[in-house]
Design a protein around this motif. Structure first.
Motif, short mmCIF file in Angstrom:
data_model
loop_
_atom_site.label_atom_id
_atom_site.label_comp_id
_atom_site.label_asym_id
_atom_site.label_seq_id
_atom_site.Cartn_x
_atom_site.Cartn_y
_atom_site.Cartn_z
N MET A 133 9.28 4.71 5.18
CA MET A 133 9.84 4.28 3.90
C MET A 133 10.77 3.10 4.15
O MET A 133 11.04 2.74 5.30
N LEU A 134 11.27 2.50 3.07
CA LEU A 134 12.25 1.43 3.18
C LEU A 134 13.62 1.97 2.80
O LEU A 134 13.77 2.59 1.74
N LEU A 135 14.58 1.74 3.66
CA LEU A 135 15.94 2.20 3.44
C LEU A 135 16.83 0.99 3.23
O LEU A 135 16.92 0.12 4.10
N HIS A 136 17.47 0.91 2.05
CA HIS A 136 18.40 -0.16 1.73
C HIS A 136 19.79 0.31 2.17
O HIS A 136 20.35 1.25 1.58
N LEU A 137 20.33 -0.33 3.20
CA LEU A 137 21.63 0.06 3.75
C LEU A 137 22.77 -0.50 2.91
O LEU A 137 22.60 -1.50 2.21
N PRO A 138 23.95 0.11 3.00
CA PRO A 138 25.10 -0.38 2.23
C PRO A 138 25.49 -1.82 2.58
O PRO A 138 26.08 -2.50 1.75
N ASP A 139 25.14 -2.29 3.77
CA ASP A 139 25.50 -3.66 4.15
C ASP A 139 24.45 -4.69 3.69
O ASP A 139 24.55 -5.86 4.01
N GLY A 140 23.42 -4.25 2.94
CA GLY A 140 22.44 -5.17 2.39
C GLY A 140 21.13 -5.26 3.15
O GLY A 140 20.16 -5.82 2.63
N ARG A 141 21.08 -4.76 4.37
CA ARG A 141 19.82 -4.80 5.13
C ARG A 141 18.82 -3.79 4.56
O ARG A 141 19.21 -2.77 4.02
N VAL B 1 22.86 5.07 -0.85
CA VAL B 1 21.72 4.28 -0.36
C VAL B 1 20.63 4.25 -1.42
O VAL B 1 20.61 5.09 -2.33
N THR B 2 19.74 3.29 -1.27
CA THR B 2 18.54 3.21 -2.09
C THR B 2 17.36 3.30 -1.15
O THR B 2 17.37 2.74 -0.06
N LEU B 3 16.32 4.04 -1.59
CA LEU B 3 15.13 4.24 -0.78
C LEU B 3 13.91 3.84 -1.58
O LEU B 3 13.87 4.01 -2.80
N GLU B 4 12.92 3.32 -0.89
CA GLU B 4 11.61 3.07 -1.48
C GLU B 4 10.64 4.00 -0.75
O GLU B 4 10.31 3.77 0.41
N ILE B 5 10.23 5.06 -1.45
CA ILE B 5 9.33 6.05 -0.86
C ILE B 5 8.04 6.06 -1.66
O ILE B 5 8.03 6.37 -2.85
N ARG B 6 6.95 5.66 -1.01
CA ARG B 6 5.62 5.65 -1.61
C ARG B 6 5.60 4.95 -2.96
O ARG B 6 5.03 5.43 -3.92
N GLY B 7 6.28 3.80 -3.02
CA GLY B 7 6.28 2.99 -4.23
C GLY B 7 7.33 3.37 -5.25
O GLY B 7 7.50 2.67 -6.24
N GLU B 8 8.05 4.44 -5.04
CA GLU B 8 9.09 4.90 -5.97
C GLU B 8 10.46 4.54 -5.39
O GLU B 8 10.73 4.78 -4.22
N THR B 9 11.33 3.98 -6.24
CA THR B 9 12.68 3.65 -5.82
C THR B 9 13.61 4.75 -6.29
O THR B 9 13.64 5.08 -7.48
N ALA C 226 0.84 -1.21 0.00
CA ALA C 226 0.00 0.00 0.00
C ALA C 226 0.88 1.26 0.00
O ALA C 226 0.94 1.98 1.00
N PRO C 227 1.52 1.53 -1.14
CA PRO C 227 2.44 2.68 -1.18
C PRO C 227 1.74 4.03 -1.09
O PRO C 227 2.40 5.05 -0.85
N ASP C 228 0.43 4.08 -1.26
CA ASP C 228 -0.31 5.34 -1.18
C ASP C 228 -1.00 5.53 0.17
O ASP C 228 -1.74 6.50 0.35
N SER C 229 -0.74 4.63 1.11
CA SER C 229 -1.41 4.71 2.40
C SER C 229 -0.86 5.86 3.25
O SER C 229 0.22 6.40 2.99
N THR C 230 -1.63 6.23 4.25
CA THR C 230 -1.17 7.25 5.19
C THR C 230 0.11 6.80 5.88
O THR C 230 1.02 7.59 6.09
N TYR C 231 0.18 5.51 6.20
CA TYR C 231 1.36 4.94 6.84
C TYR C 231 2.61 5.14 5.97
O TYR C 231 3.68 5.50 6.46
N ALA C 232 2.46 4.94 4.65
CA ALA C 232 3.58 5.10 3.73
C ALA C 232 4.01 6.56 3.60
O ALA C 232 5.10 6.85 3.12
#
Length: 144
Positions: free
Chosen positions: A51-59, A91-99, A41-47
């Motif tokens: 967001m999702l943060l892809h760390l340099p160590d792979g997490r 870093v890579t981020l997933e913000i509201r469905g956009e990478t 649900a990338p358009d939800s209030t929660y989103a």
């Protein structure tokens, strides 16, 4: 060994077991559920707050964020902010469905700036909380 020493050691052991249980729950149960929820649900209030943060160590971690222009602010309560010392890291981020990608650095030497950003990022944090307990500020400059 005196009786009160045994009690203190027992309480310390109990505290360590509780902490280990909480960390295991967060890593293996709670975080995967939040990741799935954000991706579903990338358009939800929660989103709009997480967001999702892809760390340099792979997490991949779900984190609260504040987006202002081409800058994303994240408050870090764990030790992973150290990945962004000494010039930062990509870093890579997933913000509201956009990478999107960016470069993350940690702010360690500017408490006034950190307090200013945290006043918007974490407005419900108690004002009496000392800076050293309020986490570290990570600033991500987006590559757009």
């Amino acid at each position: 060994m005196r009786w009160y020493t045994k009690i203190l050691l027992g309480l310390l052991a109990l505290l360590l077991v509780a902490l280990a249980g909480y960390l295991a729950y967060a890593r293996f149960i709670y975080n995967p559920e939040v990741v799935a929820k954000l991706r579903a649900a990338p358009d939800s209030t929660y989103a709009g707050r997480a967001m999702l943060l892809h760390l340099p160590d792979g997490r991949v971690l779900p984190v609260n964020y504040l987006l202002e222009g081409d800058t994303v602010f994240v408050g870090v309560d764990g030790r992973w902010w150290r990945l962004f010392e000494d010039g930062g890291a990509p870093v890579t981020l997933e913000i509201r469905g956009e990478t999107v990608t960016g470069h993350a650095t940690v702010v360690l030497e500017d408490p006034a700036y950190t307090r200013d950003v945290f006043s918007r990022l974490r407005p419900t944090a108690p004002a009496w909380l000392p800076d050293w307990l309020n986490g570290k500020l990570v600033v991500i400059s987006l590559n757009r």
